[in-house]
Design an enzyme around this catalytic site. Sequence first.
Site, PDB file in Angstrom:
ATOM      1  N   HIS A  88     -22.224 -24.219 -10.413  1.00  0.00           N
ATOM      2  CA  HIS A  88     -22.715 -25.707 -10.365  1.00  0.00           C
ATOM      3  C   HIS A  88     -22.307 -26.363 -11.704  1.00  0.00           C
ATOM      4  O   HIS A  88     -22.324 -25.629 -12.960  1.00  0.00           O
ATOM      5  CB  HIS A  88     -24.266 -25.443 -10.878  1.00  0.00           C
ATOM      6  N   ALA A 115     -30.770 -21.896 -10.656  1.00  0.00           N
ATOM      7  CA  ALA A 115     -29.489 -21.419 -10.979  1.00  0.00           C
ATOM      8  C   ALA A 115     -28.490 -22.534 -11.700  1.00  0.00           C
ATOM      9  O   ALA A 115     -27.441 -22.421 -11.659  1.00  0.00           O
ATOM     10  CB  ALA A 115     -28.798 -21.010  -9.679  1.00  0.00           C
ATOM     11  N   ASN A 152     -31.126 -26.334  -3.921  1.00  0.00           N
ATOM     12  CA  ASN A 152     -32.586 -26.598  -4.529  1.00  0.00           C
ATOM     13  C   ASN A 152     -32.299 -27.154  -5.756  1.00  0.00           C
ATOM     14  O   ASN A 152     -33.085 -28.105  -6.255  1.00  0.00           O
ATOM     15  CB  ASN A 152     -33.215 -25.289  -4.613  1.00  0.00           C
TER      16      ASN A 152
HETATM   17  N1  LIG Z   1     -34.887 -23.466  -6.910  1.00  0.00           N
HETATM   18  C1  LIG Z   1     -33.775 -22.897  -6.892  1.00  0.00           C
HETATM   19  O1  LIG Z   1     -32.686 -23.150  -7.828  1.00  0.00           O
HETATM   20  C2  LIG Z   1     -33.604 -21.753  -5.949  1.00  0.00           C
HETATM   21  C3  LIG Z   1     -32.366 -20.947  -5.975  1.00  0.00           C
HETATM   22  C4  LIG Z   1     -32.233 -19.971  -4.845  1.00  0.00           C
HETATM   23  C5  LIG Z   1     -33.257 -19.940  -3.870  1.00  0.00           C
HETATM   24  N2  LIG Z   1     -34.334 -20.872  -3.993  1.00  0.00           N
HETATM   25  C6  LIG Z   1     -35.317 -21.009  -2.751  1.00  0.00           C
HETATM   26  O2  LIG Z   1     -36.140 -20.078  -2.923  1.00  0.00           O
HETATM   27  C7  LIG Z   1     -37.012 -19.472  -1.803  1.00  0.00           C
HETATM   28  C8  LIG Z   1     -36.746 -17.912  -1.638  1.00  0.00           C
HETATM   29  O3  LIG Z   1     -35.254 -17.453  -1.772  1.00  0.00           O
HETATM   30  P1  LIG Z   1     -35.047 -16.045  -1.600  1.00  0.00           P
HETATM   31  O4  LIG Z   1     -33.491 -15.746  -1.751  1.00  0.00           O
HETATM   32  O5  LIG Z   1     -35.991 -15.113  -1.972  1.00  0.00           O
HETATM   33  O6  LIG Z   1     -35.060 -16.199   0.138  1.00  0.00           O
HETATM   34  P2  LIG Z   1     -35.236 -14.714   1.213  1.00  0.00           P
HETATM   35  O7  LIG Z   1     -34.826 -15.332   2.343  1.00  0.00           O
HETATM   36  O8  LIG Z   1     -34.555 -13.661   0.425  1.00  0.00           O
HETATM   37  O9  LIG Z   1     -36.909 -14.515   0.988  1.00  0.00           O
HETATM   38  C9  LIG Z   1     -37.644 -15.455   1.554  1.00  0.00           C
HETATM   39  C10 LIG Z   1     -38.810 -14.630   2.088  1.00  0.00           C
HETATM   40  O10 LIG Z   1     -39.710 -15.727   2.788  1.00  0.00           O
HETATM   41  C11 LIG Z   1     -40.288 -15.118   3.647  1.00  0.00           C
HETATM   42  N3  LIG Z   1     -41.007 -16.483   4.371  1.00  0.00           N
HETATM   43  C12 LIG Z   1     -40.226 -17.365   5.150  1.00  0.00           C
HETATM   44  N4  LIG Z   1     -40.949 -18.387   5.436  1.00  0.00           N
HETATM   45  C13 LIG Z   1     -42.334 -17.938   5.105  1.00  0.00           C
HETATM   46  C14 LIG Z   1     -43.705 -18.486   5.150  1.00  0.00           C
HETATM   47  N5  LIG Z   1     -43.984 -19.597   6.000  1.00  0.00           N
HETATM   48  N6  LIG Z   1     -44.927 -17.767   4.791  1.00  0.00           N
HETATM   49  C15 LIG Z   1     -44.503 -16.452   4.048  1.00  0.00           C
HETATM   50  N7  LIG Z   1     -43.264 -15.965   4.036  1.00  0.00           N
HETATM   51  C16 LIG Z   1     -42.290 -16.779   4.538  1.00  0.00           C
HETATM   52  C17 LIG Z   1     -39.211 -14.612   4.481  1.00  0.00           C
HETATM   53  O11 LIG Z   1     -39.844 -13.872   5.481  1.00  0.00           O
HETATM   54  C18 LIG Z   1     -38.585 -14.071   3.407  1.00  0.00           C
HETATM   55  O12 LIG Z   1     -38.939 -12.432   3.151  1.00  0.00           O
HETATM   56  C19 LIG Z   1     -35.949 -20.171  -0.459  1.00  0.00           C
HETATM   57  O13 LIG Z   1     -36.686 -21.438  -0.107  1.00  0.00           O
HETATM   58  C20 LIG Z   1     -34.759 -20.345  -1.246  1.00  0.00           C
HETATM   59  O14 LIG Z   1     -34.125 -21.494  -0.659  1.00  0.00           O
HETATM   60  C21 LIG Z   1     -34.329 -21.797  -4.592  1.00  0.00           C
END
Ligand SMILES: NC(=O)c1ccc[n+]([C@@H]2O[C@H](COP(=O)([O-])OP(=O)(O)OC[C@H]3O[C@@H](n4cnc5c(N)ncnc54)[C@H](O)[C@@H]3O)[C@@H](O)[C@H]2O)c1
Length: 267
Positions: free
Chosen positions: A218, A123, A191
């Site tokens: 940000h 983001a 992140n």
């Molecule tokens: N790089 C970035 O800038 C950035 C930005 C936003 C989110 N993220 C990260 O990306 C990831 C996904 O974000 P999101 O908004 O889709 O989250 P979300 O909570 O909407 O979805 C995450 C999904 O992963 C599943 N999950 C959790 N642990 C698991 C495992 N061990 N095995 C399989 N599935 C599992 C959950 O049940 C859920 O359905 C998060 O870790 C979040 O922190 C990164």
Amino acid sequence: MKKTKIGIVGCGTIGLEVAKAIETRLKNKAVLVAISDIDEIKIDNLLSKIKARPDVCSLKELIKKSDFVVEAASAVVSAGIAKKALAANKDVLIMSVGGLLNVSDIFNAAQKTKARLYIPSGALAGLDALKSAVASGLRKLTLTTRKSPRSLEGAPYLKENNIDLSSTKQEKVIFEGTAAQAIKGFPKNVNVAVALSLIYPSLNVKIIVVPQLKSNIHEIEAEGGFGKMFTRTENMPSPNNPKTSYLAALSAIATLEGALSNVKIGT
Ligand SMILES: NC(=O)c1ccc[n+]([C@@H]2O[C@H](COP(=O)([O-])OP(=O)(O)OC[C@H]3O[C@@H](n4cnc5c(N)ncnc54)[C@H](O)[C@@H]3O)[C@@H](O)[C@H]2O)c1
């Protein structure tokens, strides 16, 4: 042309957007073959929003069936997913970049395989220019993140320091420190700090809580031999997950599209 077989781990906010893009914007280049999640409701929800019928399977099976693995699950498992995918010579895109901090063997492993490790800009605007600027020597690099109390809910740092944001009336700095400290205290919120720190480890991170704020903001400030840079990204949160900015999901799709294309812009 042979389509790239994609497997998605994590069927939440980002996983769903990527799955939808695979059968629209990326339909000539990719096909969704496998998905995995620990929550069956999330799997059913994703399947109800797409036409494809990917296999629902374990991580091991998913890696076997896919050419390209997309991780959108959790920082607790992202390093393990990256290691297993790379060991199987499969390209892997990691959204939960916080889980890669201090796991340098993954970067070494990536150098030794034919597979590629992709870390999207998330983001955040400015990562592209910073990658170029860092070679000139940086004197300063700060990330200032502004979030609403709601998007910070559940962060371990708040609990450990007895910080109650429910009655916050004014903008307030609640955290200042390194990217490693920031992701430990706010594992679902910063992140982007870890992505930046992979380029410049001495990054300084500030988190400010702003009551009634509708966006996740940000700002990057950098100074060095290249000159000065200031970027500000005002992100709309995803409707289903206020911790995740919509742009983060779009960056996963753009990175995947770039990986599947011979034309690379802004990399
Ligand atoms: N790089 C970035 O800038 C950035 C930005 C936003 C989110 N993220 C990260 O990306 C990831 C996904 O974000 P999101 O908004 O889709 O989250 P979300 O909570 O909407 O979805 C995450 C999904 O992963 C599943 N999950 C959790 N642990 C698991 C495992 N061990 N095995 C399989 N599935 C599992 C959950 O049940 C859920 O359905 C998060 O870790 C979040 O922190 C990164």
